[in-house]
Design a protein around this motif. Sequence first.
Motif, PDB file in Angstrom:
ATOM      1  N   CYS A   1       0.832  -1.193   0.000  1.00  0.00           N
ATOM      2  CA  CYS A   1       0.000   0.000   0.000  1.00  0.00           C
ATOM      3  C   CYS A   1       0.876   1.256   0.000  1.00  0.00           C
ATOM      4  CB  CYS A   1      -0.914  -0.007   1.220  1.00  0.00           C
ATOM      5  SG  CYS A   1      -2.013   1.424   1.273  1.00  0.00           S
ATOM      6  N   THR A   2       0.813   2.025  -1.089  1.00  0.00           N
ATOM      7  CA  THR A   2       1.605   3.252  -1.158  1.00  0.00           C
ATOM      8  C   THR A   2       1.085   4.314  -0.191  1.00  0.00           C
ATOM      9  OG1 THR A   2       0.304   3.999  -3.066  1.00  0.00           O
ATOM     10  CG2 THR A   2       2.423   2.910  -3.524  1.00  0.00           C
ATOM     11  N   GLN A   3      -0.188   4.249   0.155  1.00  0.00           N
ATOM     12  CA  GLN A   3      -0.724   5.202   1.122  1.00  0.00           C
ATOM     13  C   GLN A   3      -0.085   4.970   2.495  1.00  0.00           C
ATOM     14  OE1 GLN A   3      -4.905   4.986   2.580  1.00  0.00           O
ATOM     15  NE2 GLN A   3      -5.095   6.973   1.548  1.00  0.00           N
ATOM     16  N   ARG A   4       0.029   3.724   2.889  1.00  0.00           N
ATOM     17  CA  ARG A   4       0.666   3.404   4.169  1.00  0.00           C
ATOM     18  C   ARG A   4       2.162   3.712   4.127  1.00  0.00           C
ATOM     19  NH1 ARG A   4      -2.050  -2.050   6.681  1.00  0.00           N
ATOM     20  NH2 ARG A   4      -4.142  -1.182   6.865  1.00  0.00           N
ATOM     21  N   ALA A   5       2.809   3.404   3.005  1.00  0.00           N
ATOM     22  CA  ALA A   5       4.241   3.693   2.876  1.00  0.00           C
ATOM     23  C   ALA A   5       4.486   5.199   2.974  1.00  0.00           C
ATOM     24  CB  ALA A   5       4.774   3.140   1.555  1.00  0.00           C
ATOM     25  N   PHE A   6       3.622   5.988   2.340  1.00  0.00           N
ATOM     26  CA  PHE A   6       3.732   7.444   2.413  1.00  0.00           C
ATOM     27  C   PHE A   6       3.552   7.920   3.857  1.00  0.00           C
ATOM     28  CE2 PHE A   6       1.666  11.627   2.422  1.00  0.00           C
ATOM     29  CZ  PHE A   6       2.582  12.373   1.702  1.00  0.00           C
ATOM     30  N   ALA A   7       2.574   7.358   4.547  1.00  0.00           N
ATOM     31  CA  ALA A   7       2.294   7.767   5.930  1.00  0.00           C
ATOM     32  C   ALA A   7       3.487   7.479   6.844  1.00  0.00           C
ATOM     33  CB  ALA A   7       1.047   7.055   6.445  1.00  0.00           C
TER      34      ALA A   7
ATOM     35  N   LEU B   1       9.018   6.914  -3.383  1.00  0.00           N
ATOM     36  CA  LEU B   1       9.173   6.527  -1.981  1.00  0.00           C
ATOM     37  C   LEU B   1      10.364   5.598  -1.792  1.00  0.00           C
ATOM     38  CD1 LEU B   1       5.451   6.013  -0.906  1.00  0.00           C
ATOM     39  CD2 LEU B   1       6.965   7.928  -0.337  1.00  0.00           C
ATOM     40  N   GLU B   2      10.587   4.709  -2.752  1.00  0.00           N
ATOM     41  CA  GLU B   2      11.744   3.812  -2.651  1.00  0.00           C
ATOM     42  C   GLU B   2      13.050   4.598  -2.742  1.00  0.00           C
ATOM     43  OE1 GLU B   2      12.800  -0.376  -4.507  1.00  0.00           O
ATOM     44  OE2 GLU B   2      13.287   1.259  -5.880  1.00  0.00           O
ATOM     45  N   LEU B   3      13.133   5.521  -3.676  1.00  0.00           N
ATOM     46  CA  LEU B   3      14.347   6.332  -3.806  1.00  0.00           C
ATOM     47  C   LEU B   3      14.626   7.104  -2.519  1.00  0.00           C
ATOM     48  CD1 LEU B   3      13.941   7.705  -7.438  1.00  0.00           C
ATOM     49  CD2 LEU B   3      15.772   6.213  -6.621  1.00  0.00           C
ATOM     50  N   MET B   4      13.575   7.602  -1.917  1.00  0.00           N
ATOM     51  CA  MET B   4      13.746   8.385  -0.693  1.00  0.00           C
ATOM     52  C   MET B   4      14.113   7.493   0.493  1.00  0.00           C
ATOM     53  SD  MET B   4      10.605  11.005  -1.300  1.00  0.00           S
ATOM     54  CE  MET B   4      10.919  11.998   0.146  1.00  0.00           C
ATOM     55  N   ALA B   5      13.446   6.356   0.611  1.00  0.00           N
ATOM     56  CA  ALA B   5      13.669   5.478   1.771  1.00  0.00           C
ATOM     57  C   ALA B   5      15.003   4.743   1.689  1.00  0.00           C
ATOM     58  CB  ALA B   5      12.528   4.473   1.891  1.00  0.00           C
ATOM     59  N   LEU B   6      15.305   4.193   0.531  1.00  0.00           N
ATOM     60  CA  LEU B   6      16.520   3.380   0.406  1.00  0.00           C
ATOM     61  C   LEU B   6      17.789   4.203   0.290  1.00  0.00           C
ATOM     62  CD1 LEU B   6      15.334   0.520  -1.968  1.00  0.00           C
ATOM     63  CD2 LEU B   6      15.558   0.484   0.527  1.00  0.00           C
ATOM     64  N   HIS B   7      17.679   5.375  -0.302  1.00  0.00           N
ATOM     65  CA  HIS B   7      18.872   6.164  -0.576  1.00  0.00           C
ATOM     66  C   HIS B   7      18.946   7.463   0.214  1.00  0.00           C
ATOM     67  CE1 HIS B   7      19.660   3.306  -3.733  1.00  0.00           C
ATOM     68  NE2 HIS B   7      18.449   3.516  -4.210  1.00  0.00           N
ATOM     69  N   GLY B   8      17.914   7.749   0.999  1.00  0.00           N
ATOM     70  CA  GLY B   8      17.918   8.947   1.823  1.00  0.00           C
ATOM     71  C   GLY B   8      17.778  10.238   1.043  1.00  0.00           C
ATOM     72  N   TYR B   9      17.250  10.156  -0.180  1.00  0.00           N
ATOM     73  CA  TYR B   9      17.099  11.360  -0.989  1.00  0.00           C
ATOM     74  C   TYR B   9      15.948  12.209  -0.482  1.00  0.00           C
ATOM     75  CZ  TYR B   9      20.011   8.931  -4.427  1.00  0.00           C
ATOM     76  OH  TYR B   9      21.019   8.278  -5.055  1.00  0.00           O
TER      77      TYR B   9
ATOM     78  N   ALA C   1      15.074  12.939  -5.421  1.00  0.00           N
ATOM     79  CA  ALA C   1      14.383  11.735  -5.882  1.00  0.00           C
ATOM     80  C   ALA C   1      13.598  12.015  -7.151  1.00  0.00           C
ATOM     81  CB  ALA C   1      13.454  11.203  -4.784  1.00  0.00           C
ATOM     82  N   ARG C   2      12.985  13.176  -7.240  1.00  0.00           N
ATOM     83  CA  ARG C   2      12.222  13.553  -8.439  1.00  0.00           C
ATOM     84  C   ARG C   2      13.141  13.593  -9.645  1.00  0.00           C
ATOM     85  NH1 ARG C   2       8.709  14.324 -11.967  1.00  0.00           N
ATOM     86  NH2 ARG C   2       8.147  16.350 -12.778  1.00  0.00           N
ATOM     87  N   GLY C   3      14.318  14.189  -9.494  1.00  0.00           N
ATOM     88  CA  GLY C   3      15.255  14.259 -10.601  1.00  0.00           C
ATOM     89  C   GLY C   3      15.724  12.881 -11.040  1.00  0.00           C
TER      90      GLY C   3
END
Length: 189
Positions: free
Chosen positions: A116-122, A165-173, A178-180
Amino acid sequence: MAPVGFRPPGSIIEIGAVELLRQDDRWEKGRTYHTMVNPEGPVERRAIQIHGIHETRLKDAPRFAEVFEPFSRFIGSAGIIAHAYENERLYLDYEFARLGRTNWGDEAYPIGRWLCTQRAFARQFNQTSKSLDVVCDKLWLDRSERDFHGALLDADLTADVLVMLELMALHGYDVETARGLSLGLTALC
């Protein structure tokens, strides 16, 4: 997915899915699946307002019984990503049981297959509102074509949310970095 009513359980009037494939360290979007579905009954006024799909567009659409096999083949054994997955899961549970493919109260797809991307975002952001619009805005994802809750567009946006969310969580971006990095990347839903 677009349902006939505002809350589950109920019939589905549109299905959209986007395949996400892992290619080395990147996601790529693959095949898509999209169909309207004749609900074999009336569509609630609120659902028409939310999805922009009127009953007249559905009268010649295939029934869920007709799309069950191709949809099931498309999903296969892959994990299923959804935003607010409880709704999607409950609508599929209803349709599968209505067809006699599962027993009433059983899951169409085991809960362990859902992300669930909603839960991952939360978990990543402290925000009370987690609608797909809010999530896309926070992650700077272009939702300019989203006038209504369209199944395929929503699946595509959900895939983009997962990648961000993966880019932000795994790589700390942060969101901007992450958008770029995600431009040109693709995902599954």
